[in-house]
Design an enzyme around this catalytic site. Structure first.
Site, PDB file in Angstrom:
ATOM      1  N   SER A   1     -38.708  41.776 -13.131  1.00  0.00           N
ATOM      2  CA  SER A   1     -40.177  42.292 -13.043  1.00  0.00           C
ATOM      3  C   SER A   1     -40.430  43.866 -13.501  1.00  0.00           C
ATOM      4  O   SER A   1     -41.206  44.365 -13.860  1.00  0.00           O
ATOM      5  CB  SER A   1     -40.905  41.972 -11.464  1.00  0.00           C
ATOM      6  OG  SER A   1     -39.940  42.487 -10.470  1.00  0.00           O
TER       7      SER A   1
ATOM      8  N   GLY B   1     -39.405  38.180 -11.089  1.00  0.00           N
ATOM      9  CA  GLY B   1     -38.702  37.222 -10.256  1.00  0.00           C
ATOM     10  C   GLY B   1     -37.504  36.701 -10.737  1.00  0.00           C
ATOM     11  O   GLY B   1     -36.794  35.869  -9.813  1.00  0.00           O
TER      12      GLY B   1
ATOM     13  N   HIS C   1     -41.195  48.460  -7.470  1.00  0.00           N
ATOM     14  CA  HIS C   1     -41.402  48.482  -8.639  1.00  0.00           C
ATOM     15  C   HIS C   1     -41.943  49.922  -8.961  1.00  0.00           C
ATOM     16  O   HIS C   1     -42.961  50.594  -8.157  1.00  0.00           O
ATOM     17  CB  HIS C   1     -42.517  47.680  -8.911  1.00  0.00           C
ATOM     18  CG  HIS C   1     -42.049  46.038  -8.611  1.00  0.00           C
ATOM     19  ND1 HIS C   1     -42.245  45.316  -7.408  1.00  0.00           N
ATOM     20  CD2 HIS C   1     -41.280  45.165  -9.495  1.00  0.00           C
ATOM     21  CE1 HIS C   1     -41.619  44.399  -7.544  1.00  0.00           C
ATOM     22  NE2 HIS C   1     -41.100  44.055  -8.848  1.00  0.00           N
TER      23      HIS C   1
ATOM     24  N   ASP D   1     -44.612  50.375  -4.118  1.00  0.00           N
ATOM     25  CA  ASP D   1     -43.935  49.242  -3.060  1.00  0.00           C
ATOM     26  C   ASP D   1     -42.577  49.372  -2.592  1.00  0.00           C
ATOM     27  O   ASP D   1     -42.023  48.759  -2.171  1.00  0.00           O
ATOM     28  CB  ASP D   1     -44.224  47.843  -3.473  1.00  0.00           C
ATOM     29  CG  ASP D   1     -43.552  47.476  -4.846  1.00  0.00           C
ATOM     30  OD1 ASP D   1     -42.885  48.302  -5.495  1.00  0.00           O
ATOM     31  OD2 ASP D   1     -43.364  46.385  -5.125  1.00  0.00           O
TER      32      ASP D   1
ATOM     33  N   ASN E   1     -33.121  40.894  -7.831  1.00  0.00           N
ATOM     34  CA  ASN E   1     -33.503  39.700  -6.948  1.00  0.00           C
ATOM     35  C   ASN E   1     -32.379  38.806  -6.579  1.00  0.00           C
ATOM     36  O   ASN E   1     -32.668  38.012  -5.643  1.00  0.00           O
ATOM     37  CB  ASN E   1     -34.454  38.815  -7.993  1.00  0.00           C
ATOM     38  CG  ASN E   1     -35.708  39.504  -8.083  1.00  0.00           C
ATOM     39  OD1 ASN E   1     -36.225  40.223  -7.332  1.00  0.00           O
ATOM     40  ND2 ASN E   1     -36.256  39.614  -9.475  1.00  0.00           N
TER      41      ASN E   1
END
Length: 248
Positions: A74, A103, A226, A223, A133
Protein backbone atom coordinates in the site's frame (compact mmCIF):
# COMPACT_ATOMS: atom_id res chain seq x y z
CA UNK A 1 -28.23 -50.77 17.28
CA UNK A 2 -28.26 -47.34 18.90
CA UNK A 3 -24.69 -47.89 20.10
CA UNK A 4 -23.49 -48.89 16.63
CA UNK A 5 -25.33 -45.96 15.05
CA UNK A 6 -23.77 -43.60 17.56
CA UNK A 7 -20.32 -44.94 16.76
CA UNK A 8 -20.92 -44.40 13.04
CA UNK A 9 -22.07 -40.83 13.68
CA UNK A 10 -19.06 -40.14 15.91
CA UNK A 11 -16.68 -41.55 13.26
CA UNK A 12 -18.31 -39.44 10.55
CA UNK A 13 -18.03 -36.30 12.65
CA UNK A 14 -14.39 -37.05 13.43
CA UNK A 15 -13.57 -37.49 9.74
CA UNK A 16 -15.34 -34.24 8.90
CA UNK A 17 -13.43 -32.40 11.62
CA UNK A 18 -10.11 -33.73 10.34
CA UNK A 19 -10.97 -32.74 6.78
CA UNK A 20 -11.97 -29.25 7.91
CA UNK A 21 -8.71 -28.83 9.82
CA UNK A 22 -6.64 -29.98 6.85
CA UNK A 23 -8.52 -27.72 4.46
CA UNK A 24 -8.20 -24.66 6.65
CA UNK A 25 -4.51 -25.21 7.41
CA UNK A 26 -3.68 -25.47 3.71
CA UNK A 27 -3.33 -21.71 3.09
CA UNK A 28 -0.79 -21.40 5.90
CA UNK A 29 1.19 -24.33 4.56
CA UNK A 30 1.03 -23.06 0.99
CA UNK A 31 1.66 -19.39 1.55
CA UNK A 32 -1.07 -17.92 3.72
CA UNK A 33 0.01 -16.61 7.10
CA UNK A 34 1.52 -19.64 8.77
CA UNK A 35 5.15 -20.68 9.37
CA UNK A 36 7.29 -20.15 6.30
CA UNK A 37 4.48 -18.40 4.46
CA UNK A 38 6.59 -15.37 3.53
CA UNK A 39 8.61 -17.58 1.18
CA UNK A 40 5.78 -19.30 -0.69
CA UNK A 41 4.11 -17.57 -3.67
CA UNK A 42 0.41 -17.20 -2.92
CA UNK A 43 -2.69 -15.32 -4.01
CA UNK A 44 -5.22 -13.30 -1.99
CA UNK A 45 -8.99 -13.44 -1.74
CA UNK A 46 -9.26 -10.03 -0.08
CA UNK A 47 -9.71 -7.44 -1.33
CA UNK A 48 -12.05 -9.00 -3.86
CA UNK A 49 -10.47 -6.98 -6.68
CA UNK A 50 -6.94 -8.26 -5.95
CA UNK A 51 -6.90 -10.70 -8.86
CA UNK A 52 -8.39 -8.19 -11.28
CA UNK A 53 -5.73 -5.67 -10.29
CA UNK A 54 -3.04 -8.26 -10.91
CA UNK A 55 -4.55 -9.03 -14.30
CA UNK A 56 -4.57 -5.32 -15.07
CA UNK A 57 -0.84 -5.13 -14.34
CA UNK A 58 -0.25 -8.13 -16.61
CA UNK A 59 -2.07 -6.36 -19.43
CA UNK A 60 -0.18 -3.14 -18.75
CA UNK A 61 3.12 -5.04 -18.89
CA UNK A 62 2.23 -6.57 -22.26
CA UNK A 63 2.01 -3.08 -23.73
CA UNK A 64 5.60 -2.28 -22.68
CA UNK A 65 6.85 1.28 -22.53
CA UNK A 66 7.86 1.18 -18.84
CA UNK A 67 11.21 2.71 -17.90
CA UNK A 68 10.74 2.74 -14.11
CA UNK A 69 8.73 0.10 -12.26
CA UNK A 70 7.57 0.48 -8.65
CA UNK A 71 6.61 -2.76 -6.86
CA UNK A 72 5.30 -3.17 -3.32
CA UNK A 73 2.32 -2.86 -1.01
CA UNK A 74 0.00 0.00 0.00
CA UNK A 75 2.87 2.40 0.61
CA UNK A 76 3.76 2.05 -3.07
CA UNK A 77 0.11 1.74 -4.12
CA UNK A 78 -0.68 5.12 -2.57
CA UNK A 79 1.45 6.97 -5.09
CA UNK A 80 -1.88 6.84 -6.98
CA UNK A 81 -3.71 8.78 -4.28
CA UNK A 82 -1.87 10.65 -1.54
CA UNK A 83 1.29 10.85 -3.62
CA UNK A 84 -0.26 11.48 -7.03
CA UNK A 85 0.89 15.10 -7.35
CA UNK A 86 4.47 14.13 -6.56
CA UNK A 87 4.20 11.14 -8.92
CA UNK A 88 2.95 13.30 -11.78
CA UNK A 89 5.75 15.77 -11.22
CA UNK A 90 8.65 13.31 -11.19
CA UNK A 91 7.76 9.82 -12.36
CA UNK A 92 4.92 9.98 -14.87
CA UNK A 93 7.15 11.96 -17.29
CA UNK A 94 9.73 9.17 -16.99
CA UNK A 95 7.27 6.48 -18.10
CA UNK A 96 6.93 4.95 -14.66
CA UNK A 97 4.45 2.20 -13.74
CA UNK A 98 3.07 1.45 -10.28
CA UNK A 99 2.50 -2.24 -9.50
CA UNK A 100 1.82 -1.76 -5.79
CA UNK A 101 -1.19 -3.40 -4.13
CA UNK A 102 -2.31 -2.46 -0.63
CA UNK A 103 -1.96 -5.24 1.92
CA UNK A 104 0.49 -7.32 -0.09
CA UNK A 105 3.20 -9.34 1.55
CA UNK A 106 6.32 -10.91 0.11
CA UNK A 107 4.46 -14.08 -0.87
CA UNK A 108 1.96 -12.08 -2.92
CA UNK A 109 4.62 -10.15 -4.83
CA UNK A 110 6.41 -13.44 -5.53
CA UNK A 111 3.20 -14.87 -6.98
CA UNK A 112 2.48 -11.78 -9.05
CA UNK A 113 5.95 -11.79 -10.59
CA UNK A 114 5.74 -15.49 -11.36
CA UNK A 115 2.37 -14.98 -13.05
CA UNK A 116 3.05 -12.45 -15.73
CA UNK A 117 3.48 -8.97 -14.25
CA UNK A 118 6.97 -8.55 -15.69
CA UNK A 119 6.29 -10.13 -19.06
CA UNK A 120 6.63 -7.55 -21.83
CA UNK A 121 8.38 -4.71 -20.01
CA UNK A 122 12.03 -3.77 -19.82
CA UNK A 123 12.39 -1.11 -17.12
CA UNK A 124 15.77 0.44 -16.58
CA UNK A 125 15.13 0.43 -12.81
CA UNK A 126 12.70 -1.42 -10.55
CA UNK A 127 12.03 0.29 -7.22
CA UNK A 128 11.18 -2.39 -4.66
CA UNK A 129 9.95 -2.08 -1.11
CA UNK A 130 8.03 -4.89 0.57
CA UNK A 131 7.83 -6.58 3.95
CA UNK A 132 6.10 -4.29 6.43
CA UNK A 133 2.91 -6.39 6.26
CA UNK A 134 4.93 -9.51 7.06
CA UNK A 135 6.57 -7.97 10.09
CA UNK A 136 3.95 -8.96 12.65
CA UNK A 137 3.80 -12.61 11.57
CA UNK A 138 7.07 -13.72 10.05
CA UNK A 139 10.62 -13.82 11.40
CA UNK A 140 13.11 -11.36 9.98
CA UNK A 141 15.18 -14.12 8.36
CA UNK A 142 12.18 -15.36 6.36
CA UNK A 143 11.17 -11.87 5.24
CA UNK A 144 14.71 -11.06 4.15
CA UNK A 145 15.04 -14.37 2.33
CA UNK A 146 11.74 -13.75 0.54
CA UNK A 147 12.96 -10.32 -0.56
CA UNK A 148 16.07 -11.98 -1.98
CA UNK A 149 13.81 -14.40 -3.84
CA UNK A 150 11.90 -11.44 -5.30
CA UNK A 151 15.17 -9.83 -6.42
CA UNK A 152 16.24 -13.10 -8.04
CA UNK A 153 12.87 -13.44 -9.78
CA UNK A 154 13.09 -9.89 -11.12
CA UNK A 155 16.54 -10.52 -12.49
CA UNK A 156 15.45 -13.83 -14.01
CA UNK A 157 12.62 -12.06 -15.83
CA UNK A 158 14.44 -8.77 -16.44
CA UNK A 159 18.18 -9.44 -16.63
CA UNK A 160 18.97 -5.88 -17.73
CA UNK A 161 17.03 -4.01 -15.04
CA UNK A 162 18.68 -2.49 -12.01
CA UNK A 163 16.93 -2.80 -8.66
CA UNK A 164 16.67 0.08 -6.21
CA UNK A 165 15.92 -1.82 -3.01
CA UNK A 166 14.42 0.42 -0.36
CA UNK A 167 14.62 -0.31 3.33
CA UNK A 168 11.22 -0.93 4.92
CA UNK A 169 9.97 2.45 6.09
CA UNK A 170 9.71 3.28 9.80
CA UNK A 171 6.29 3.02 11.45
CA UNK A 172 4.86 3.64 14.90
CA UNK A 173 1.17 2.88 14.81
CA UNK A 174 -0.30 2.63 18.34
CA UNK A 175 -0.90 -1.09 17.81
CA UNK A 176 2.67 -1.79 16.65
CA UNK A 177 4.55 -4.05 19.01
CA UNK A 178 8.21 -3.54 19.90
CA UNK A 179 8.97 -6.99 18.50
CA UNK A 180 7.47 -5.98 15.15
CA UNK A 181 9.60 -2.86 14.97
CA UNK A 182 12.66 -4.89 15.87
CA UNK A 183 11.82 -7.33 13.07
CA UNK A 184 11.77 -4.48 10.57
CA UNK A 185 15.15 -3.27 11.82
CA UNK A 186 16.60 -6.77 11.49
CA UNK A 187 15.20 -7.18 7.97
CA UNK A 188 16.76 -3.89 6.89
CA UNK A 189 20.10 -4.91 8.37
CA UNK A 190 20.03 -8.15 6.36
CA UNK A 191 18.81 -6.79 3.02
CA UNK A 192 21.36 -3.97 3.13
CA UNK A 193 23.87 -6.69 2.29
CA UNK A 194 22.09 -7.42 -1.01
CA UNK A 195 23.64 -4.25 -2.45
CA UNK A 196 26.20 -5.57 -4.93
CA UNK A 197 27.29 -2.21 -6.31
CA UNK A 198 26.12 -3.22 -9.80
CA UNK A 199 22.59 -4.50 -10.28
CA UNK A 200 21.18 -3.92 -6.78
CA UNK A 201 21.39 -0.68 -4.84
CA UNK A 202 20.12 -0.57 -1.25
CA UNK A 203 18.82 2.75 0.03
CA UNK A 204 17.56 3.51 3.53
CA UNK A 205 15.67 6.80 3.58
CA UNK A 206 13.81 5.97 6.79
CA UNK A 207 15.55 8.64 8.90
CA UNK A 208 14.17 11.33 6.57
CA UNK A 209 10.66 10.60 7.86
CA UNK A 210 11.54 10.90 11.55
CA UNK A 211 11.14 13.82 13.89
CA UNK A 212 13.64 14.80 16.58
CA UNK A 213 12.03 12.23 18.88
CA UNK A 214 12.90 9.43 16.45
CA UNK A 215 9.28 8.80 15.42
CA UNK A 216 7.13 9.53 12.39
CA UNK A 217 4.57 12.28 12.93
CA UNK A 218 1.07 12.79 11.56
CA UNK A 219 2.08 15.41 9.03
CA UNK A 220 4.40 12.89 7.39
CA UNK A 221 2.37 9.71 7.96
CA UNK A 222 -1.18 10.47 9.09
CA UNK A 223 -1.70 6.96 10.46
CA UNK A 224 1.99 6.56 11.40
CA UNK A 225 2.49 4.10 8.54
CA UNK A 226 1.32 5.51 5.19
CA UNK A 227 2.94 8.71 3.90
CA UNK A 228 0.92 11.86 3.38
CA UNK A 229 1.61 14.05 0.33
CA UNK A 230 4.37 15.65 2.41
CA UNK A 231 5.72 12.17 3.09
CA UNK A 232 5.77 11.31 -0.61
CA UNK A 233 7.63 14.53 -1.32
CA UNK A 234 10.19 13.53 1.32
CA UNK A 235 10.44 10.11 -0.35
CA UNK A 236 11.01 11.61 -3.79
CA UNK A 237 13.56 14.15 -2.56
CA UNK A 238 15.53 11.45 -0.75
CA UNK A 239 15.37 8.87 -3.53
CA UNK A 240 15.66 10.87 -6.74
CA UNK A 241 19.43 11.51 -6.72
CA UNK A 242 20.08 7.75 -6.49
CA UNK A 243 17.31 6.87 -8.94
CA UNK A 244 18.51 9.44 -11.46
CA UNK A 245 22.02 8.03 -11.32
CA UNK A 246 20.72 4.49 -11.83
CA UNK A 247 18.67 5.58 -14.84
CA UNK A 248 21.78 6.70 -16.76
Amino acid sequence: MKTIRSLFIFAALLCAANLFAQTNSAPAAKGGYGPGSALIPWTRTTPTNWMSRHEGFVEQAKKGGVDILFMGDSITDNWRSKGVNVWNKYYAPQHAANFGIGGDRTQHVLWRIENGELDGIKPKVTVLMIGTNNSNNDPAADIAKAIKMIIDDIHAKLPDTKILLLAIFPRNKPADKPAQLETIKQVNDIIAKYDDGKTVKFLDIGPKFLGEDGKVHEDVMADFLHPTEKGYQIWADAMNPTLDEMMK
